[in-house]
Motif scaffolding. Sequence first.
Motif, PDB file in Angstrom:
ATOM      1  N   GLN A 153      13.181  -5.575   2.591  1.00  0.00           N
ATOM      2  CA  GLN A 153      12.224  -5.345   3.675  1.00  0.00           C
ATOM      3  C   GLN A 153      11.184  -4.318   3.213  1.00  0.00           C
ATOM      4  OE1 GLN A 153      11.730  -7.053   6.102  1.00  0.00           O
ATOM      5  NE2 GLN A 153      11.219  -5.986   7.984  1.00  0.00           N
ATOM      6  N   VAL A 154       9.959  -4.551   3.602  1.00  0.00           N
ATOM      7  CA  VAL A 154       8.860  -3.666   3.238  1.00  0.00           C
ATOM      8  C   VAL A 154       8.448  -2.854   4.455  1.00  0.00           C
ATOM      9  CG1 VAL A 154       6.470  -3.579   2.477  1.00  0.00           C
ATOM     10  CG2 VAL A 154       8.039  -5.256   1.478  1.00  0.00           C
ATOM     11  N   HIS A 155       8.285  -1.572   4.241  1.00  0.00           N
ATOM     12  CA  HIS A 155       7.799  -0.697   5.306  1.00  0.00           C
ATOM     13  C   HIS A 155       6.565   0.039   4.821  1.00  0.00           C
ATOM     14  CE1 HIS A 155      11.220  -1.251   7.985  1.00  0.00           C
ATOM     15  NE2 HIS A 155      11.996  -1.159   6.928  1.00  0.00           N
ATOM     16  N   LEU A 156       5.562   0.076   5.685  1.00  0.00           N
ATOM     17  CA  LEU A 156       4.339   0.806   5.396  1.00  0.00           C
ATOM     18  C   LEU A 156       4.154   1.854   6.489  1.00  0.00           C
ATOM     19  CD1 LEU A 156       2.004  -2.216   4.554  1.00  0.00           C
ATOM     20  CD2 LEU A 156       3.223  -0.755   2.941  1.00  0.00           C
ATOM     21  N   VAL A 157       3.884   3.081   6.076  1.00  0.00           N
ATOM     22  CA  VAL A 157       3.725   4.164   7.043  1.00  0.00           C
ATOM     23  C   VAL A 157       2.430   4.902   6.759  1.00  0.00           C
ATOM     24  CG1 VAL A 157       4.702   6.267   7.992  1.00  0.00           C
ATOM     25  CG2 VAL A 157       6.220   4.408   7.247  1.00  0.00           C
ATOM     26  N   GLU A 158       1.526   4.869   7.722  1.00  0.00           N
ATOM     27  CA  GLU A 158       0.260   5.571   7.584  1.00  0.00           C
ATOM     28  C   GLU A 158       0.387   6.990   8.129  1.00  0.00           C
ATOM     29  OE1 GLU A 158      -0.711   1.274   8.919  1.00  0.00           O
ATOM     30  OE2 GLU A 158       0.697   2.872   9.436  1.00  0.00           O
ATOM     31  N   SER A 159      -0.443   7.866   7.603  1.00  0.00           N
ATOM     32  CA  SER A 159      -0.497   9.240   8.096  1.00  0.00           C
ATOM     33  C   SER A 159      -1.864   9.814   7.791  1.00  0.00           C
ATOM     34  CB  SER A 159       0.603  10.096   7.456  1.00  0.00           C
ATOM     35  OG  SER A 159       0.420  10.171   6.055  1.00  0.00           O
ATOM     36  N   GLY A 160      -2.152  10.950   8.405  1.00  0.00           N
ATOM     37  CA  GLY A 160      -3.394  11.652   8.117  1.00  0.00           C
ATOM     38  C   GLY A 160      -4.435  11.576   9.216  1.00  0.00           C
ATOM     39  N   GLY A 161      -4.222  10.729  10.187  1.00  0.00           N
ATOM     40  CA  GLY A 161      -5.193  10.625  11.262  1.00  0.00           C
ATOM     41  C   GLY A 161      -5.144  11.832  12.190  1.00  0.00           C
ATOM     42  N   ARG A 162      -6.302  12.218  12.680  1.00  0.00           N
ATOM     43  CA  ARG A 162      -6.377  13.343  13.611  1.00  0.00           C
ATOM     44  C   ARG A 162      -7.758  13.368  14.228  1.00  0.00           C
ATOM     45  NH1 ARG A 162      -9.279  17.542  11.391  1.00  0.00           N
ATOM     46  NH2 ARG A 162      -9.455  17.654   9.111  1.00  0.00           N
ATOM     47  N   GLU A 207       2.144   5.086   2.837  1.00  0.00           N
ATOM     48  CA  GLU A 207       3.291   5.096   1.929  1.00  0.00           C
ATOM     49  C   GLU A 207       4.067   3.806   2.102  1.00  0.00           C
ATOM     50  OE1 GLU A 207       5.953   8.369   2.395  1.00  0.00           O
ATOM     51  OE2 GLU A 207       7.019   7.940   0.525  1.00  0.00           O
ATOM     52  N   GLY A 208       4.343   3.165   0.983  1.00  0.00           N
ATOM     53  CA  GLY A 208       5.072   1.902   1.029  1.00  0.00           C
ATOM     54  C   GLY A 208       6.465   2.037   0.467  1.00  0.00           C
ATOM     55  N   SER A 209       7.336   1.201   0.928  1.00  0.00           N
ATOM     56  CA  SER A 209       8.695   1.167   0.401  1.00  0.00           C
ATOM     57  C   SER A 209       8.843  -0.052  -0.499  1.00  0.00           C
ATOM     58  CB  SER A 209       9.704   1.073   1.542  1.00  0.00           C
ATOM     59  OG  SER A 209       9.557  -0.155   2.233  1.00  0.00           O
ATOM     60  N   GLY A 210       9.839  -0.039  -1.310  1.00  0.00           N
ATOM     61  CA  GLY A 210      10.076  -1.194  -2.152  1.00  0.00           C
ATOM     62  C   GLY A 210       9.576  -0.977  -3.567  1.00  0.00           C
ATOM     63  N   ARG A 211      10.342  -1.440  -4.512  1.00  0.00           N
ATOM     64  CA  ARG A 211      10.010  -1.190  -5.919  1.00  0.00           C
ATOM     65  C   ARG A 211       8.881  -2.060  -6.419  1.00  0.00           C
ATOM     66  NH1 ARG A 211      12.894  -5.128  -8.866  1.00  0.00           N
ATOM     67  NH2 ARG A 211      14.443  -6.227  -7.629  1.00  0.00           N
ATOM     68  N   THR A 212       8.417  -3.005  -5.591  1.00  0.00           N
ATOM     69  CA  THR A 212       7.317  -3.869  -6.009  1.00  0.00           C
ATOM     70  C   THR A 212       5.990  -3.450  -5.400  1.00  0.00           C
ATOM     71  OG1 THR A 212       7.739  -5.413  -4.195  1.00  0.00           O
ATOM     72  CG2 THR A 212       8.877  -5.821  -6.278  1.00  0.00           C
ATOM     73  N   PHE A 213       5.904  -2.228  -4.918  1.00  0.00           N
ATOM     74  CA  PHE A 213       4.687  -1.775  -4.235  1.00  0.00           C
ATOM     75  C   PHE A 213       3.456  -2.003  -5.092  1.00  0.00           C
ATOM     76  CE2 PHE A 213       2.348   0.670  -1.202  1.00  0.00           C
ATOM     77  CZ  PHE A 213       1.406   1.372  -1.926  1.00  0.00           C
ATOM     78  N   GLY A 214       3.546  -1.673  -6.358  1.00  0.00           N
ATOM     79  CA  GLY A 214       2.406  -1.774  -7.245  1.00  0.00           C
ATOM     80  C   GLY A 214       2.037  -3.197  -7.637  1.00  0.00           C
ATOM     81  N   SER A 215       2.779  -4.163  -7.158  1.00  0.00           N
ATOM     82  CA  SER A 215       2.502  -5.554  -7.499  1.00  0.00           C
ATOM     83  C   SER A 215       1.541  -6.226  -6.532  1.00  0.00           C
ATOM     84  CB  SER A 215       3.816  -6.349  -7.518  1.00  0.00           C
ATOM     85  OG  SER A 215       4.707  -5.827  -8.475  1.00  0.00           O
ATOM     86  N   TYR A 216       1.168  -5.525  -5.484  1.00  0.00           N
ATOM     87  CA  TYR A 216       0.381  -6.150  -4.426  1.00  0.00           C
ATOM     88  C   TYR A 216      -0.912  -5.399  -4.149  1.00  0.00           C
ATOM     89  CZ  TYR A 216       4.643  -8.707  -3.346  1.00  0.00           C
ATOM     90  OH  TYR A 216       5.742  -9.520  -3.420  1.00  0.00           O
ATOM     91  N   PRO A 217      -1.992  -6.160  -3.966  1.00  0.00           N
ATOM     92  CA  PRO A 217      -3.206  -5.522  -3.438  1.00  0.00           C
ATOM     93  C   PRO A 217      -2.942  -5.033  -2.017  1.00  0.00           C
ATOM     94  CG  PRO A 217      -3.701  -7.647  -4.430  1.00  0.00           C
ATOM     95  CD  PRO A 217      -2.202  -7.558  -4.314  1.00  0.00           C
ATOM     96  N   MET A 218      -3.701  -4.028  -1.624  1.00  0.00           N
ATOM     97  CA  MET A 218      -3.536  -3.448  -0.294  1.00  0.00           C
ATOM     98  C   MET A 218      -4.897  -3.360   0.397  1.00  0.00           C
ATOM     99  SD  MET A 218      -0.269  -2.675  -0.014  1.00  0.00           S
ATOM    100  CE  MET A 218      -0.234  -1.441   1.303  1.00  0.00           C
ATOM    101  N   ALA A 219      -4.852  -3.230   1.694  1.00  0.00           N
ATOM    102  CA  ALA A 219      -6.098  -3.125   2.452  1.00  0.00           C
ATOM    103  C   ALA A 219      -5.924  -2.175   3.624  1.00  0.00           C
ATOM    104  CB  ALA A 219      -6.540  -4.497   2.953  1.00  0.00           C
ATOM    105  N   TRP A 220      -7.049  -1.736   4.117  1.00  0.00           N
ATOM    106  CA  TRP A 220      -7.103  -0.953   5.345  1.00  0.00           C
ATOM    107  C   TRP A 220      -7.907  -1.731   6.380  1.00  0.00           C
ATOM    108  CZ3 TRP A 220      -4.623   3.664   6.144  1.00  0.00           C
ATOM    109  CH2 TRP A 220      -4.140   4.339   5.026  1.00  0.00           C
TER     110      TRP A 220
END
Length: 128
Positions: free
Chosen positions: A1-10, A23-36
Amino acid sequence: QVHLVESGGRLVQTGGSLRLSCEGSGRTFGSYPMAWFRQAQGKEREFVAYINRIGGWSYVADSVQGRFASSRDNTKDLVYLQMNSLKTEDTANYYCAREKSPVNTAQAMAEMKQYDYWGQGTQVTVSS
């Protein structure tokens, strides 16, 4: 299971800067493009920024061009969104998302259907 947790908003004033983290979980984090993406109250979720797997290439929406930039640190399973010269219209809940499989057009990068895992969001409020 993959979990993504955002932080820093204020809460920040117009013209200020923030750096969001995802922050992402899982050892394959670097295998995927990401977006906001972001979603303002009463509006649809919209694309903000995209970064490729190794962080060597990124793309941002026209509305934040020259002000926002995405980066990543795969050694720490982190993706960042640096936001400068913030405007009141940047007020929104910001989400990070993991791409299902690589796409090669800007149009596709901006489509929510291309992403399979999403964080819970972090709220950014820009006051004048």
